[in-house]
Design a protein around this motif. Structure first.
Motif, short mmCIF file in Angstrom:
data_model
loop_
_atom_site.label_atom_id
_atom_site.label_comp_id
_atom_site.label_asym_id
_atom_site.label_seq_id
_atom_site.Cartn_x
_atom_site.Cartn_y
_atom_site.Cartn_z
N SER A 171 -30.01 16.40 18.84
CA SER A 171 -30.52 17.59 19.51
C SER A 171 -31.10 17.28 20.89
O SER A 171 -31.29 18.18 21.71
CB SER A 171 -31.60 18.27 18.66
OG SER A 171 -32.75 17.45 18.54
N SER A 172 -31.35 16.00 21.16
CA SER A 172 -31.95 15.59 22.43
C SER A 172 -30.97 14.88 23.36
O SER A 172 -31.37 14.35 24.39
CB SER A 172 -33.15 14.65 22.17
OG SER A 172 -34.09 15.26 21.33
N GLN A 173 -29.69 14.84 22.96
CA GLN A 173 -28.66 14.16 23.75
C GLN A 173 -29.00 12.69 23.99
O GLN A 173 -28.83 12.15 25.09
CB GLN A 173 -28.42 14.87 25.10
CG GLN A 173 -27.72 16.22 25.00
CD GLN A 173 -28.65 17.33 24.51
OE1 GLN A 173 -29.73 17.53 25.07
NE2 GLN A 173 -28.25 18.03 23.47
N GLN A 232 -44.47 13.68 12.09
CA GLN A 232 -44.93 12.36 12.53
C GLN A 232 -43.77 11.56 13.10
O GLN A 232 -43.95 10.77 14.03
CB GLN A 232 -45.63 11.60 11.39
CG GLN A 232 -44.81 11.23 10.18
CD GLN A 232 -43.97 9.98 10.36
OE1 GLN A 232 -44.28 9.13 11.19
NE2 GLN A 232 -42.89 9.87 9.59
N ALA A 233 -42.57 11.77 12.56
CA ALA A 233 -41.39 11.12 13.12
C ALA A 233 -41.09 11.64 14.52
O ALA A 233 -40.72 10.88 15.42
CB ALA A 233 -40.19 11.34 12.20
N ALA A 234 -41.28 12.95 14.72
CA ALA A 234 -41.05 13.54 16.03
C ALA A 234 -42.02 12.96 17.06
O ALA A 234 -41.65 12.73 18.22
CB ALA A 234 -41.20 15.06 15.96
N ALA A 235 -43.26 12.72 16.64
CA ALA A 235 -44.24 12.13 17.55
C ALA A 235 -43.81 10.71 17.95
O ALA A 235 -43.96 10.31 19.11
CB ALA A 235 -45.61 12.11 16.91
N PRO A 271 -38.53 16.37 20.19
CA PRO A 271 -37.40 16.98 19.51
C PRO A 271 -37.78 18.23 18.72
O PRO A 271 -38.95 18.42 18.35
CB PRO A 271 -36.92 15.88 18.57
CG PRO A 271 -38.18 15.14 18.23
CD PRO A 271 -39.02 15.17 19.49
N ASP A 272 -36.80 19.05 18.44
CA ASP A 272 -36.99 20.20 17.55
C ASP A 272 -37.17 19.69 16.12
O ASP A 272 -36.48 18.76 15.69
CB ASP A 272 -35.78 21.13 17.60
CG ASP A 272 -35.83 22.20 16.52
OD1 ASP A 272 -36.69 23.09 16.63
OD2 ASP A 272 -35.03 22.11 15.56
N THR A 273 -38.12 20.26 15.41
CA THR A 273 -38.38 19.81 14.04
C THR A 273 -38.00 20.85 12.99
O THR A 273 -37.69 20.49 11.85
CB THR A 273 -39.87 19.46 13.86
OG1 THR A 273 -40.69 20.58 14.24
CG2 THR A 273 -40.24 18.25 14.71
#
Length: 271
Positions: free
Chosen positions: A26-28, A246-249, A259-261
């Motif tokens: 989602s973040s390329q 927490q993974a997104a952080a 990223p979108d969660t």
């Protein structure tokens, strides 16, 4: 290609590769993210071997290595210092190992996603282990008005409160509990063995959210959530959202991209 990994023992059950690959898509970002089971007595060597690869950017750390990860680092974020444990590692531009604990960031993000306004909120944490230590600093940063810690062994809760060095944080026994808490957080692993940590029924009955840091592998409600629902808690929520947040952080620390969660959480719940 940027390379990442998660270290643990055991590690086969980890959802981290799936989560981070979805973040990358989602973040390329083009990434490789692998599970790595480090020997119980060989964590430092395994991490050193990983970072010896010039494409290695950062790694996550899970049990039983979080305390070792913290001890190895030159720089630590406040949440890691409070917890004495780290779940995220990377090297800075000066070649110094930096440790982060993103568990509390993940919890706060998931509480916000549940519609909870933490500013001035009265929060009760059940348990005084590593999971509790890791979330105290971010909850304070979020503006909670009172943060009480209830544990069978009061001295363990007192150790956390003393380290926090903040008047809003108290170690309490049952007689010291407030009449009402907005959020009751189960930081113990009791649900995994079909148990509910001791807490007066009235507190769960009157809370806005009963939150269990663990989550059910089949996507159903945990024992703690079921108990709270029976008593009348307005909302019940498990820790899957916290896991993803927490993974997104960590992903944001490594890549600079948030990223979108929501889509990841929906996918993991099978919806």
């Amino acid at each position: 290609m940027k390379k990442f990994a998660v270290f643990g023992n055991p590690i086969a059950q980890s959802l981290s590769p799936t989560i981070h690959q979805m973040f990358a898509n989602s973040s390329q970002e083009q990434i490789s993210y692998q599970k790595r089971e480090a020997p119980v007595n060989g964590f430092a060597e395994a991490v050193a071997a990983f970072f010896a690869d010039p494409q290695a950017v950062g790694c996550n750390v899970t049990v039983p290595f979080k305390e070792q990860a913290y001890a190895m680092a030159v720089h630590r974020n406040p949440a890691a210092t409070m917890a004495g444990a780290a779940n995220t590692l990377m090297y800075n531009d000066d070649g110094e190992l930096c440790a982060f604990n993103t568990d509390g960031i993940g919890l706060v993000a998931d509480l916000h996603a549940a519609g909870i306004n933490l500013a001035g909120a009265k929060v009760l944490i059940l348990g005084a282990g590593g999971a509790a230590r890791g979330v105290v600093h971010p909850l304070l940063d979020a503006g909670v008005g009172q943060l009480d810690i209830l544990n069978r062994t009061v001295s363990k809760a007192a150790a956390i409160a003393n380290k926090a060095d903040n008047d809003k944080v108290r170690a309490v026994d049952t007689p010291q509990l407030l009449n009402h808490y907005d959020v009751v957080i189960n930081s113990t692993s009791a649900s995994l063995s079909g148990e509910v940590p001791p807490v007066p029924d009235r507190l769960l009955a009157g809370c806005e959210l009963a939150y269990d840091m663990v989550y059910s592998k089949d996507g159903g409600a945990t024992v703690f959530m079921q108990h709270a629902a029976t008593l009348g808690a307005t909302q019940q929520r498990d820790g899957l959202g916290m896991l993803v947040e927490q993974a997104a952080a960590a992903f944001a620390i490594w890549t600079g991209k948030q990223p979108d969660t929501e889509g990841v959480i929906d996918f993991l719940r099978g919806s």
